[in-house]
Design a protein around this motif. Structure first.
Motif: not given
Length: 167
Positions: A127-140
């Motif tokens: 739903v939300i394309d954070g780009g890059g590694d999904p887990h790294d993005w989620l942590d941010q």
């Protein structure tokens, strides 16, 4: 189960109402019922949450629901997870549509929510394309940062125990 009230009219118990309301919203009632049982939340409270969503829909319509802020707990029925929740850092809304202020959560509950979000990261990034590694993005994201801060905060934040399951 349908019964008869004192006036002779039909009644439907809250368990049956949850099943019917979940199906009306095209969702599985099982996880909602299990969450209510695990957390000691009455079925009447769950039915009330569904009814608040129905009231919201009557007032705002389906288009209003899709445009509602993620923190508007009544805009979506129990059993609903909105991935956009990670884009703010003040509130967690559980499967029963109960809001929890991150700064007031038990520390272990905050940590459990982080694990839960990482377990759902694929559905979030659909739903939300954070780009890059999904887990790294989620942590941010603001929510995970706030949850981590709460989980690692000093003091006796676990007096209430672990808190409910994060879903």
């Amino acid at each position: 189960m349908i019964g008869v009230d004192e006036g002779g009219g039909p009644t439907v118990d809250s368990y049956t109402q949850i099943i019917e309301l979940a199906h009306a919203f095209d969702s599985d009632p099982g996880p909602v019922i299990m969450a209510a049982l695990e957390r000691g939340v009455s079925f009447d409270e769950v039915v009330a949450a569904y009814m608040r969503t129905l009231r919201y829909l009557r007032i705002h319509g389906f288009e209003g629901t899709s445009k509602a802020p993620v923190t508007d707990v009544d805009a979506r029925p129990p059993g609903t997870f909105d991935p956009h929740i990670v884009l703010q850092g003040e509130l967690w809304i559980d499967i029963l549509r109960r809001p929890f202020l991150v700064e007031e959560m038990p520390k272990r509950y905050a940590a459990n929510v982080i694990v839960h979000l990482h377990n759902r990261v694929d559905s979030i990034v659909e739903v939300i394309d954070g780009g890059g590694d999904p887990h790294d993005w989620l942590d941010q994201t603001p929510l995970v940062r706030a949850l981590r801060e709460r989980a690692s905060s000093a003091g006796d934040g676990d007096a209430e125990g672990q808190g409910p399951s994060p879903y």
